[in-house]
Design a protein around this motif. Structure first.
Motif, PDB file in Angstrom:
ATOM      1  N   GLN A  15      70.485  17.878  42.067  1.00 33.53           N
ATOM      2  CA  GLN A  15      70.118  18.225  40.687  1.00 33.53           C
ATOM      3  C   GLN A  15      68.604  18.166  40.517  1.00 33.53           C
ATOM      4  O   GLN A  15      68.010  19.055  39.912  1.00 33.53           O
ATOM      5  CB  GLN A  15      70.802  17.278  39.687  1.00 33.53           C
ATOM      6  CG  GLN A  15      70.523  17.612  38.241  1.00 33.53           C
ATOM      7  CD  GLN A  15      71.083  18.959  37.817  1.00 33.53           C
ATOM      8  OE1 GLN A  15      72.098  19.420  38.347  1.00 33.53           O
ATOM      9  NE2 GLN A  15      70.437  19.604  36.880  1.00 33.53           N
ATOM     10  N   LYS A  18      67.023  21.226  42.225  1.00 35.02           N
ATOM     11  CA  LYS A  18      67.249  22.451  41.448  1.00 35.02           C
ATOM     12  C   LYS A  18      66.296  22.501  40.253  1.00 35.02           C
ATOM     13  O   LYS A  18      65.693  23.535  39.973  1.00 35.02           O
ATOM     14  CB  LYS A  18      68.700  22.513  40.967  1.00 35.02           C
ATOM     15  CG  LYS A  18      69.022  23.755  40.185  1.00 35.02           C
ATOM     16  CD  LYS A  18      70.462  23.781  39.729  1.00 35.02           C
ATOM     17  CE  LYS A  18      70.711  25.034  38.912  1.00 35.02           C
ATOM     18  NZ  LYS A  18      72.040  25.059  38.334  1.00 35.02           N
ATOM     19  N   GLU A  19      66.182  21.402  39.537  1.00 32.60           N
ATOM     20  CA  GLU A  19      65.298  21.364  38.373  1.00 32.60           C
ATOM     21  C   GLU A  19      63.829  21.511  38.782  1.00 32.60           C
ATOM     22  O   GLU A  19      63.052  22.165  38.085  1.00 32.60           O
ATOM     23  CB  GLU A  19      65.517  20.074  37.587  1.00 32.60           C
ATOM     24  CG  GLU A  19      66.859  20.039  36.878  1.00 32.60           C
ATOM     25  CD  GLU A  19      67.166  18.709  36.232  1.00 32.60           C
ATOM     26  OE1 GLU A  19      66.283  17.814  36.204  1.00 32.60           O
ATOM     27  OE2 GLU A  19      68.298  18.544  35.748  1.00 32.60           O
ATOM     28  N   GLU A  21      62.653  23.152  41.394  1.00 31.99           N
ATOM     29  CA  GLU A  21      62.424  24.552  41.764  1.00 31.99           C
ATOM     30  C   GLU A  21      62.262  25.423  40.528  1.00 31.99           C
ATOM     31  O   GLU A  21      61.393  26.287  40.474  1.00 31.99           O
ATOM     32  CB  GLU A  21      63.566  25.061  42.635  1.00 31.99           C
ATOM     33  CG  GLU A  21      63.574  24.462  44.021  1.00 31.99           C
ATOM     34  CD  GLU A  21      64.843  24.763  44.795  1.00 31.99           C
ATOM     35  OE1 GLU A  21      65.749  25.441  44.254  1.00 31.99           O
ATOM     36  OE2 GLU A  21      64.940  24.314  45.943  1.00 31.99           O
ATOM     37  N   ALA A  22      63.103  25.211  39.521  1.00 29.52           N
ATOM     38  CA  ALA A  22      63.010  25.988  38.278  1.00 29.52           C
ATOM     39  C   ALA A  22      61.697  25.699  37.571  1.00 29.52           C
ATOM     40  O   ALA A  22      61.055  26.610  37.028  1.00 29.52           O
ATOM     41  CB  ALA A  22      64.198  25.677  37.372  1.00 29.52           C
ATOM     42  N   ILE A  57      62.074  31.099  30.606  1.00 24.29           N
ATOM     43  CA  ILE A  57      61.834  30.990  32.050  1.00 24.29           C
ATOM     44  C   ILE A  57      60.652  30.053  32.307  1.00 24.29           C
ATOM     45  O   ILE A  57      60.722  29.162  33.149  1.00 24.29           O
ATOM     46  CB  ILE A  57      61.569  32.366  32.680  1.00 24.29           C
ATOM     47  CG1 ILE A  57      62.795  33.259  32.557  1.00 24.29           C
ATOM     48  CG2 ILE A  57      61.177  32.208  34.151  1.00 24.29           C
ATOM     49  CD1 ILE A  57      62.526  34.706  32.928  1.00 24.29           C
ATOM     50  N   ASN A  60      61.517  26.359  31.807  1.00 24.96           N
ATOM     51  CA  ASN A  60      62.651  25.828  32.550  1.00 24.96           C
ATOM     52  C   ASN A  60      63.905  25.667  31.687  1.00 24.96           C
ATOM     53  O   ASN A  60      64.671  24.732  31.852  1.00 24.96           O
ATOM     54  CB  ASN A  60      62.272  24.486  33.192  1.00 24.96           C
ATOM     55  CG  ASN A  60      63.286  23.997  34.183  1.00 24.96           C
ATOM     56  OD1 ASN A  60      64.065  24.771  34.715  1.00 24.96           O
ATOM     57  ND2 ASN A  60      63.306  22.705  34.436  1.00 24.96           N
ATOM     58  N   LYS A  62      65.939  28.461  31.174  1.00 27.87           N
ATOM     59  CA  LYS A  62      66.803  29.581  31.536  1.00 27.87           C
ATOM     60  C   LYS A  62      66.706  29.853  33.023  1.00 27.87           C
ATOM     61  O   LYS A  62      65.621  29.950  33.568  1.00 27.87           O
ATOM     62  CB  LYS A  62      66.348  30.826  30.750  1.00 27.87           C
ATOM     63  CG  LYS A  62      67.098  32.080  31.011  1.00 27.87           C
ATOM     64  CD  LYS A  62      68.356  32.113  30.205  1.00 27.87           C
ATOM     65  CE  LYS A  62      69.024  33.480  30.321  1.00 27.87           C
ATOM     66  NZ  LYS A  62      70.400  33.411  29.982  1.00 27.87           N
ATOM     67  N   ASP A  63      67.867  29.955  33.673  1.00 31.44           N
ATOM     68  CA  ASP A  63      67.885  30.397  35.066  1.00 31.44           C
ATOM     69  C   ASP A  63      67.612  31.893  35.084  1.00 31.44           C
ATOM     70  O   ASP A  63      68.024  32.617  34.174  1.00 31.44           O
ATOM     71  CB  ASP A  63      69.240  30.125  35.711  1.00 31.44           C
ATOM     72  CG  ASP A  63      69.467  28.650  36.006  1.00 31.44           C
ATOM     73  OD1 ASP A  63      68.469  27.926  36.172  1.00 31.44           O
ATOM     74  OD2 ASP A  63      70.631  28.235  36.061  1.00 31.44           O
ATOM     75  N   ARG A  65      67.759  35.473  37.484  1.00 34.79           N
ATOM     76  CA  ARG A  65      68.238  36.107  38.705  1.00 34.79           C
ATOM     77  C   ARG A  65      67.040  36.640  39.491  1.00 34.79           C
ATOM     78  O   ARG A  65      66.022  37.015  38.916  1.00 34.79           O
ATOM     79  CB  ARG A  65      69.188  37.249  38.361  1.00 34.79           C
ATOM     80  CG  ARG A  65      70.479  36.748  37.771  1.00 34.79           C
ATOM     81  CD  ARG A  65      71.388  37.832  37.287  1.00 34.79           C
ATOM     82  NE  ARG A  65      71.293  39.074  38.046  1.00 34.79           N
ATOM     83  CZ  ARG A  65      72.033  40.137  37.812  1.00 34.79           C
ATOM     84  NH1 ARG A  65      72.914  40.119  36.856  1.00 34.79           N
ATOM     85  NH2 ARG A  65      71.877  41.235  38.533  1.00 34.79           N
TER      86      ARG A  65
END
Length: 87
Positions: A15, A18-19, A21-22, A57, A60, A62-63, A65
């Motif tokens: 987790q 992931k956070e 990286e975003a 974005i 952080n 919103k993910d 694509r």
């Protein structure tokens, strides 16, 4: 890192990764936008999205694509998205 978030592969560490990286993605996008003298609204107009989406974005919230990010970088920032993998 291991002590605070756990070793790689554990839920807490995954987790965190992931956070992180975003967060980095959002910070890089914001830096690129600012270096080109664009507001969030101007970037959104150039790539056909909304200011709110760009803001999400960058902050952080919103993910995004990869195909959407490629479009933002190409159309909005006149750049090219380069990806790499690290194992």
């Amino acid at each position: 890192m291991d002590r605070e978030y756990g070793v790689r592969g554990t839920p807490g560490r995954e987790q965190f990764e992931k956070e992180a990286e975003a967060f980095i993605l959002g910070a890089v996008l914001k830096e690129a936008r600012l270096s080109r003298g664009l507001t969030q609204e101007q970037l959104a107009e150039k790539c056909g999205t909304t200011k709110a989406y760009i803001s999400k974005i960058e902050n952080n919230l919103k993910d995004v694509r990869i195909s959407t990010l490629q479009h933002i970088v190409k159309k909005g920032l006149d750049g090219q998205l380069l990806l790499s993998f690290q194992f």
